[in-house]
Scaffold this motif. Structure first.
Motif, PDB file in Angstrom:
ATOM      1  N   MET A   1      -6.220  -3.297 -15.150  1.00  0.00           N
ATOM      2  CA  MET A   1      -6.452  -4.019 -13.908  1.00  0.00           C
ATOM      3  C   MET A   1      -6.857  -3.033 -12.818  1.00  0.00           C
ATOM      4  O   MET A   1      -6.302  -1.960 -12.695  1.00  0.00           O
ATOM      5  N   ARG A   2      -7.808  -3.413 -12.022  1.00  0.00           N
ATOM      6  CA  ARG A   2      -8.249  -2.611 -10.878  1.00  0.00           C
ATOM      7  C   ARG A   2      -7.432  -3.053  -9.669  1.00  0.00           C
ATOM      8  O   ARG A   2      -7.397  -4.227  -9.319  1.00  0.00           O
ATOM      9  N   TYR A   3      -6.751  -2.117  -9.039  1.00  0.00           N
ATOM     10  CA  TYR A   3      -5.880  -2.456  -7.920  1.00  0.00           C
ATOM     11  C   TYR A   3      -6.577  -2.243  -6.592  1.00  0.00           C
ATOM     12  O   TYR A   3      -7.265  -1.252  -6.385  1.00  0.00           O
ATOM     13  N   SER A   4      -6.372  -3.205  -5.694  1.00  0.00           N
ATOM     14  CA  SER A   4      -6.896  -3.122  -4.334  1.00  0.00           C
ATOM     15  C   SER A   4      -5.801  -3.609  -3.398  1.00  0.00           C
ATOM     16  O   SER A   4      -4.792  -4.164  -3.840  1.00  0.00           O
ATOM     17  N   ARG A   5      -5.997  -3.405  -2.120  1.00  0.00           N
ATOM     18  CA  ARG A   5      -5.005  -3.913  -1.160  1.00  0.00           C
ATOM     19  C   ARG A   5      -4.871  -5.431  -1.285  1.00  0.00           C
ATOM     20  O   ARG A   5      -3.804  -5.979  -1.084  1.00  0.00           O
ATOM     21  N   ASP A   6      -5.970  -6.097  -1.638  1.00  0.00           N
ATOM     22  CA  ASP A   6      -5.951  -7.560  -1.737  1.00  0.00           C
ATOM     23  C   ASP A   6      -5.038  -8.077  -2.848  1.00  0.00           C
ATOM     24  O   ASP A   6      -4.469  -9.153  -2.723  1.00  0.00           O
ATOM     25  N   ASN A   7      -4.911  -7.337  -3.957  1.00  0.00           N
ATOM     26  CA  ASN A   7      -4.060  -7.861  -5.033  1.00  0.00           C
ATOM     27  C   ASN A   7      -2.682  -7.196  -5.103  1.00  0.00           C
ATOM     28  O   ASN A   7      -1.910  -7.484  -6.000  1.00  0.00           O
ATOM     29  N   MET A   8      -2.363  -6.347  -4.131  1.00  0.00           N
ATOM     30  CA  MET A   8      -1.036  -5.711  -4.106  1.00  0.00           C
ATOM     31  C   MET A   8       0.068  -6.736  -3.843  1.00  0.00           C
ATOM     32  O   MET A   8       1.154  -6.636  -4.415  1.00  0.00           O
ATOM     33  N   ALA A   9      -0.177  -7.714  -2.989  1.00  0.00           N
ATOM     34  CA  ALA A   9       0.856  -8.712  -2.677  1.00  0.00           C
ATOM     35  C   ALA A   9       1.265  -9.459  -3.944  1.00  0.00           C
ATOM     36  O   ALA A   9       2.457  -9.685  -4.189  1.00  0.00           O
ATOM     37  N   GLY A  10       0.298  -9.834  -4.769  1.00  0.00           N
ATOM     38  CA  GLY A  10       0.609 -10.519  -6.026  1.00  0.00           C
ATOM     39  C   GLY A  10       1.395  -9.631  -6.977  1.00  0.00           C
ATOM     40  O   GLY A  10       2.328 -10.103  -7.646  1.00  0.00           O
ATOM     41  N   LEU A  11       1.039  -8.355  -7.051  1.00  0.00           N
ATOM     42  CA  LEU A  11       1.774  -7.413  -7.898  1.00  0.00           C
ATOM     43  C   LEU A  11       3.221  -7.304  -7.433  1.00  0.00           C
ATOM     44  O   LEU A  11       4.146  -7.351  -8.243  1.00  0.00           O
ATOM     45  N   LEU A  12       3.423  -7.177  -6.128  1.00  0.00           N
ATOM     46  CA  LEU A  12       4.784  -7.076  -5.601  1.00  0.00           C
ATOM     47  C   LEU A  12       5.573  -8.357  -5.869  1.00  0.00           C
ATOM     48  O   LEU A  12       6.721  -8.304  -6.322  1.00  0.00           O
ATOM     49  N   ARG A  13       4.961  -9.508  -5.602  1.00  0.00           N
ATOM     50  CA  ARG A  13       5.654 -10.783  -5.855  1.00  0.00           C
ATOM     51  C   ARG A  13       6.030 -10.941  -7.329  1.00  0.00           C
ATOM     52  O   ARG A  13       7.081 -11.488  -7.643  1.00  0.00           O
ATOM     53  N   SER A  14       5.183 -10.446  -8.230  1.00  0.00           N
ATOM     54  CA  SER A  14       5.475 -10.566  -9.663  1.00  0.00           C
ATOM     55  C   SER A  14       6.702  -9.746 -10.074  1.00  0.00           C
ATOM     56  O   SER A  14       7.247  -9.937 -11.152  1.00  0.00           O
ATOM     57  N   HIS A  15       7.145  -8.852  -9.192  1.00  0.00           N
ATOM     58  CA  HIS A  15       8.355  -8.064  -9.438  1.00  0.00           C
ATOM     59  C   HIS A  15       9.481  -8.445  -8.467  1.00  0.00           C
ATOM     60  O   HIS A  15      10.407  -7.678  -8.238  1.00  0.00           O
ATOM     61  N   ASP A  16       9.370  -9.636  -7.878  1.00  0.00           N
ATOM     62  CA  ASP A  16      10.376 -10.144  -6.925  1.00  0.00           C
ATOM     63  C   ASP A  16      10.546  -9.242  -5.706  1.00  0.00           C
ATOM     64  O   ASP A  16      11.656  -9.006  -5.246  1.00  0.00           O
ATOM     65  N   ILE A  17       9.436  -8.737  -5.193  1.00  0.00           N
ATOM     66  CA  ILE A  17       9.448  -7.888  -4.008  1.00  0.00           C
ATOM     67  C   ILE A  17       8.665  -8.596  -2.920  1.00  0.00           C
ATOM     68  O   ILE A  17       7.518  -8.992  -3.127  1.00  0.00           O
ATOM     69  N   ASN A  18       9.289  -8.766  -1.755  1.00  0.00           N
ATOM     70  CA  ASN A  18       8.622  -9.388  -0.625  1.00  0.00           C
ATOM     71  C   ASN A  18       7.502  -8.458  -0.142  1.00  0.00           C
ATOM     72  O   ASN A  18       7.755  -7.313   0.210  1.00  0.00           O
ATOM     73  N   PRO A  19       6.249  -8.926  -0.129  1.00  0.00           N
ATOM     74  CA  PRO A  19       5.114  -8.049   0.194  1.00  0.00           C
ATOM     75  C   PRO A  19       4.891  -7.834   1.689  1.00  0.00           C
ATOM     76  O   PRO A  19       4.004  -8.431   2.287  1.00  0.00           O
ATOM     77  N   THR A  20       5.693  -6.972   2.305  1.00  0.00           N
ATOM     78  CA  THR A  20       5.462  -6.625   3.709  1.00  0.00           C
ATOM     79  C   THR A  20       4.236  -5.710   3.800  1.00  0.00           C
ATOM     80  O   THR A  20       3.798  -5.135   2.796  1.00  0.00           O
ATOM     81  N   HIS A  21       3.742  -5.556   4.989  1.00  0.00           N
ATOM     82  CA  HIS A  21       2.555  -4.704   5.208  1.00  0.00           C
ATOM     83  C   HIS A  21       2.803  -3.285   4.695  1.00  0.00           C
ATOM     84  O   HIS A  21       1.966  -2.716   3.986  1.00  0.00           O
TER      85      HIS A  21
END
Length: 136
Positions: free
Chosen positions: A1-21
């Motif tokens: 998977m290619r990671y960008s700032r746009d898909n970081m929130a989804g990655l964090l949520r998939s690990h039960d992490i609230n995606p703050t800035h």
């Protein structure tokens, strides 16, 4: 998977992490280049774009990422800790002169002769660090 700032929130949520800035920026620093970084290196990268991120925030966020299994910690010596975005089974080469840490595919290493585990215990994993330097 290619990671960008746009898909970081989804990655964090998939690990039960609230995606703050700030968490998104710290995750992006780790995952955008898939490199082993120290906490100071993460902070330097994050503060290039967002200078408001404190050292405490970086350490707290890295510890949260560790607890949630998003990253793993690689301790190459008591004073040098790297954070690794690659959580698949693998080992490491550590260049003691340059401080560079690189991955070794777990399938390339075969470990034999492990001692019996204490009763009631099961193996969680093996972390192998091969320390290298230029030959004299």
């Amino acid at each position: 998977m290619r990671y960008s700032r746009d898909n970081m929130a989804g990655l964090l949520r998939s690990h039960d992490i609230n995606p703050t800035h700030q968490r998104i920026e710290i995750a992006y620093a780790l995952f955008s280049r898939m490199e082993h970084l120290s906490a100071d290196q993460v902070m330097t990268q994050v503060n290039v774009h967002h200078s408001e991120t404190s050292k405490a925030t970086v350490y707290n966020t890295l510890n949260l990422f560790l607890q949630k299994g998003l990253i793993r910690e690689v301790i190459v010596d008591p004073n040098k800790v790297f954070y690794d975005p690659n959580t698949r089974p693998h080992h490491h080469l550590y260049d003691v002169e340059s401080g560079r840490l690189t991955d070794i595919d777990a399938e390339e290493i075969h470990i034999n002769g492990l001692p019996p585990l204490p009763e009631g215990m099961t193996m969680e994993g093996i972390d192998l660090i091969v320390r290298i330097r230029k030959a004299a």
